[in-house]
Write a protein that holds these residues in place. Structure first.
Motif, PDB file in Angstrom:
ATOM      1  N   ASN A   1       0.834  -1.206   0.000  1.00 27.09           N
ATOM      2  CA  ASN A   1       0.000   0.000   0.000  1.00 27.09           C
ATOM      3  C   ASN A   1       0.869   1.257   0.000  1.00 27.09           C
ATOM      4  O   ASN A   1       0.524   2.258  -0.648  1.00 27.09           O
TER       5      ASN A   1
ATOM      6  N   LYS B   1       2.010   1.789  -3.548  1.00 26.53           N
ATOM      7  CA  LYS B   1       0.943   2.358  -4.375  1.00 26.53           C
ATOM      8  C   LYS B   1       0.756   3.832  -4.048  1.00 26.53           C
ATOM      9  O   LYS B   1       0.545   4.665  -4.942  1.00 26.53           O
TER      10      LYS B   1
ATOM     11  N   ASN C   1     -15.011   1.064  -0.332  1.00 30.81           N
ATOM     12  CA  ASN C   1     -14.609   0.128  -1.378  1.00 30.81           C
ATOM     13  C   ASN C   1     -13.117  -0.155  -1.244  1.00 30.81           C
ATOM     14  O   ASN C   1     -12.296   0.765  -1.265  1.00 30.81           O
ATOM     15  N   GLU C   2     -12.741  -1.422  -1.125  1.00 29.98           N
ATOM     16  CA  GLU C   2     -11.344  -1.770  -0.906  1.00 29.98           C
ATOM     17  C   GLU C   2     -10.440  -1.336  -2.058  1.00 29.98           C
ATOM     18  O   GLU C   2      -9.255  -1.085  -1.862  1.00 29.98           O
ATOM     19  N   LYS C   3     -10.983  -1.264  -3.273  1.00 28.25           N
ATOM     20  CA  LYS C   3     -10.181  -0.881  -4.430  1.00 28.25           C
ATOM     21  C   LYS C   3     -10.036   0.637  -4.563  1.00 28.25           C
ATOM     22  O   LYS C   3      -9.099   1.114  -5.204  1.00 28.25           O
TER      23      LYS C   3
ATOM     24  N   ALA D   1      -7.227  -2.457   3.551  1.00 35.36           N
ATOM     25  CA  ALA D   1      -7.081  -1.863   2.225  1.00 35.36           C
ATOM     26  C   ALA D   1      -6.251  -0.591   2.237  1.00 35.36           C
ATOM     27  O   ALA D   1      -5.595  -0.264   1.245  1.00 35.36           O
TER      28      ALA D   1
END
Length: 286
Positions: free
Chosen positions: A65, A68, A146-148, A237
């Motif tokens: 994470n 990202k 939302n995890e995405k 997430a």
């Protein structure tokens, strides 16, 4: 004696740095080699925490994470800051007003910004409600659930706060560029794109190197926006290394293991600084 004079003058500052910076670093490294739970006495376990770290699935997810997060900030706010700087640098009258407006978000408190964006993302009173009323309900998303989407939603909120800082750095660099090179390129018939790519951008290289170094280091220490807005959820997430370390230390009563995570984060920063130092020695940023 004259050779020692500057060092004697710097001695108070060096002692303060050793106390404020060196002390916590040594303490953290020592704690990372213990199984201390914050209450009992220390138990020295050597490198066991680090051995467990490389088997920890949550650590790898948090690291992924962070990567990202870093890639997002190496692109979106940099492009925004550079674009705004190019536009504002071409303004004569009223430039100071634009500079002030674009920089204002950066001086707003992090918690205030994070809470404001949490309300914006609120599915009942935030942007989704506005989209529904505007007939664009298909754009209404579960931004923080939302995890995405959650990690990038938080990163977008941080970008709104952060990109003004990058804008100012680029603007200062643009104001120091050699205008004679641009004039020569225009006389040679180069268009704006070629002038930017071959004349302006090479002059911005030192600023780009500095910005990228800061972003990479700060990406491994990102904490506040995630903790205020999602606390690492939904699930893991948006879990980052810093939030994972914080939870280990204060929620799970594992300050020893949390110190191992912190030491690893510090090691990443040292690697980045050394890497950029090598780049500077080779003259790539000149």
């Amino acid at each position: 004696m004259k050779a020692w004079h500057p060092w004697l003058m710097l001695l108070p500052t060096l002692l303060l740095l050793a106390l404020v910076v060196g002390g916590p670093i040594i303490g953290t490294v020592f704690l990372s080699m213990t199984d201390w739970d914050g209450i009992r006495s220390f138990g020295f376990i050597g490198l066991d925490n680090y051995a467990h770290l490389f088997k920890d699935a949550i650590f790898y997810q948090a690291l992924f994470n962070n990567l990202k997060w870093m890639l997002f900030f190496l692109t979106v706010p940099v492009l925004l800051g550079l674009s705004a700087a190019l536009l504002v640098s071409g303004i004569g009258r009223g430039q100071m007003l634009y500079r002030s407006i674009l920089f204002v978000p950066y001086i707003i408190s992090t918690v205030v910004t994070a809470k404001t964006w949490s309300w914006i993302y609120n599915p009942f009173v935030g942007i989704n409600e506005v989209l529904e009323r505007a007939g664009a309900g298909w754009l209404a998303l579960n931004w923080l659930g939302n995890e995405k989407l959650a990690l990038f939603s938080v990163a977008l909120a941080d970008t709104w706060h952060f990109w003004g800082f990058i804008f100012v750095l680029f603007l200062m660099a643009l104001q120091q560029k050699d205008v004679h090179q641009e004039e020569s390129a225009k006389l040679e018939g180069a268009n704006r794109i070629r002038i930017f790519w071959h004349v302006v951008l090479p002059q911005l290289r030192p600023t780009l190197v500095l910005i990228y170094m800061l972003i990479i280091i700060w990406s491994f220490t990102a904490f506040d926006y995630v903790y205020v807005m999602t606390q690492g959820g939904p699930g893991r997430a948006t879990e980052l290394l810093a939030t994972y370390m914080y939870k280990l230390a204060l929620y799970d009563y594992q300050p020893g293991y949390a110190s191992a995570v912190a030491t690893t984060m510090g090691l990443f920063s040292v690697i980045v600084i050394v890497g950029f130092g090598i780049i500077r020695r080779k003259g790539w940023d000149v």
